[in-house]
Write an enzyme that holds these catalytic residues in place. Sequence first.
Site, PDB file in Angstrom:
ATOM      1  N   SER A 162     118.496  44.870  76.822  1.00 49.37           N
ATOM      2  CA  SER A 162     117.952  45.059  78.171  1.00 49.37           C
ATOM      3  C   SER A 162     119.096  45.396  79.115  1.00 49.37           C
ATOM      4  CB  SER A 162     117.261  43.771  78.646  1.00 49.37           C
ATOM      5  OG  SER A 162     116.948  43.843  80.020  1.00 49.37           O
ATOM      6  N   TYR A 214     117.793  34.547  79.375  1.00 48.08           N
ATOM      7  CA  TYR A 214     117.387  35.901  79.002  1.00 48.08           C
ATOM      8  C   TYR A 214     118.611  36.819  78.942  1.00 48.08           C
ATOM      9  CZ  TYR A 214     114.431  40.095  78.885  1.00 48.08           C
ATOM     10  OH  TYR A 214     113.807  41.278  78.527  1.00 48.08           O
TER      11      TYR A 214
END
Length: 266
Positions: free
Chosen positions: A152, A165
């Site tokens: 990401s 995350y």
Amino acid sequence: MPLTPAIAEWAGQPLRDRVVIVTGGAQGVGRGIAQAVLGAGGSVMIADLDAAAGKACLQEWALPDRAAFQRTDVASERSVQALLKATLKRFGHLHGLVNNAGLASAHGTPLAQMTLAEWQRRLSSLHGAFLCSKHALPALRKQAGAIVNIASTRAWQSEPDSEAYAAAKGGLVAFTHALALSEGPQVRVNSISPGWIATDAWQAPARRRTPKLSRRDHAQHPAGRVGQPEDIGALAVFLLSELSGFITGQDHIADGGMTRKMIYAD
């Protein structure tokens, strides 16, 4: 209920006769990648915890000779072993692995209140990439295969309360270049760091929605629009195919240019 875009056929069929596992492949970015593999002539085993979403993919694709589903928890070694066994039994060999499965939400409990159990759960994409790569590598080595890890842009930039995350996605980028050096030249390993991807129309039928995107949403991107799962699927096909035979150990940012854009508060 909107329809998920159909499989788009690729000229030249760069994945013809190749078999690819896509974890988290029943919806969202994973489904976009799985459909791109099929459109490029490949066969796909989608691995997902959501059995209803997986079965919906197979029904909508109607490609029983080239698509299969295995309910899989990528954080369970036994489940991952069963996935590899089922894939090889069904297709006979394996050329590619896309490690996409993981929690979609970037925001968690503030770190000072986060339990170790939540921290571990939010690292599931990293744990899954380890387990799936570990058990897929023997088959991938035989075929000079490729691994693509879905990271990401949050590996490179952050918002508050997203430490777990970010750690998982940053770990995937580092895992990628380390594994590329360990497994080269037999197996190439790359990662993709998507930015804002609109996945509303790529969910299981009961949760499928038309994306609600404003002009401002699109205008934030130098490319002029929010990303779609097909964008990540196209890049994944390139990295899985011989077209990218000289590329390994790299992270590829697919974000419409957002991480290159300077943003100042008014």
